[in-house]
Every structure is written in C-alpha cells, then in structure tokens.
Design a protein around this motif. Structure first.
Motif, short mmCIF file in Angstrom:
data_model
loop_
_atom_site.label_atom_id
_atom_site.label_comp_id
_atom_site.label_asym_id
_atom_site.label_seq_id
_atom_site.Cartn_x
_atom_site.Cartn_y
_atom_site.Cartn_z
N MET A 1 61.02 18.89 63.48
CA MET A 1 59.87 19.70 63.10
C MET A 1 59.76 19.71 61.57
SD MET A 1 58.57 23.47 64.37
CE MET A 1 60.17 24.02 64.80
N ASN A 2 58.99 18.77 61.05
CA ASN A 2 58.85 18.59 59.61
C ASN A 2 57.83 19.57 59.04
OD1 ASN A 2 59.01 17.45 57.07
ND2 ASN A 2 57.51 15.87 57.53
N LYS A 3 58.30 20.57 58.29
CA LYS A 3 57.39 21.53 57.68
C LYS A 3 57.11 21.12 56.24
CE LYS A 3 58.10 25.57 60.52
NZ LYS A 3 58.28 27.02 60.52
N VAL A 4 55.85 21.31 55.85
CA VAL A 4 55.40 20.93 54.51
C VAL A 4 54.44 21.99 53.98
CG1 VAL A 4 55.68 18.44 54.88
CG2 VAL A 4 53.50 19.55 55.43
N ARG A 5 54.02 21.75 52.78
CA ARG A 5 53.04 22.61 52.11
C ARG A 5 51.91 21.71 51.62
NH1 ARG A 5 54.49 27.43 48.68
NH2 ARG A 5 52.92 27.68 47.09
N ALA A 6 50.68 22.17 51.75
CA ALA A 6 49.53 21.39 51.30
C ALA A 6 48.62 22.26 50.45
CB ALA A 6 48.75 20.84 52.49
N SER A 7 48.34 21.78 49.24
CA SER A 7 47.37 22.41 48.36
C SER A 7 46.07 21.64 48.55
CB SER A 7 47.85 22.34 46.92
OG SER A 7 46.89 22.90 46.05
#
Length: 92
Positions: A1-7
C-alpha cells in the motif's frame, strides 16, 4: 500500500462553481486527507495524501468537475507521504 502526497493545481473555470466542495466530496470518498483552497489568480490548489491509486482516481473525477466547472489543466507534483492530516477540508 504505497502512500504518497500530491500537490495539485487546477486551472480553468474552477472558482465560483462549487469546485472545492466537489473536490472535498470526491477526496473523502477515496479516503484521502488534505485540503483544497482557492488561489488569488483564479486557480484552485489542493494537497492530497493517501494511496497513489486512490489519488489518481480522485483526480480523474475532479478533472471532470461539477457541471458549471471547466478544468483546462491539472498539474501534479508528487511528494513523500507525511501523514499530516486527519481529514480532507476546504480552506477558506
């Protein structure tokens, strides 16, 4: 479960058309956290955290926007997940 952040930055007819509420609803449905806000130049900015696949799905739905909106361009800067938010909110 690859969690990321997106602006994310949405350009087009995205203010005064219920776009932030639409984005909030979609992001909550996709179990994302973060925020969305209007910018002085007429764009809308969002910061999303969660699974990359959920972010991509949510952004595709946001791109279609509510009926009165017209999204001309979406820019996404991917960042490292920070687990910074408890919910997805509209900043005023």
């Amino acid at each position: 479960m690859n969690k990321v952040r997106a602006s994310v930055r949405f350009r087009g007819r995205v203010q005064g058309v219920n776009f932030r509420a639409h984005t909030q609803k979609i992001c909550r449905q996709h179990h994302l956290t973060g925020w969305v806000r209007n910018l002085p130049d007429g764009d809308v900015q969002a910061l999303l955290e969660g699974r990359e696949s959920d972010i991509r799905s949510a952004l595709e739905a946001c791109r279609r926007g509510p009926d009165a909106a017209k999204v001309d361009d979406v820019t996404i800067d991917w960042e490292e997940y920070r687990d910074e938010f408890a919910s997805f909110d509209i900043c005023r």
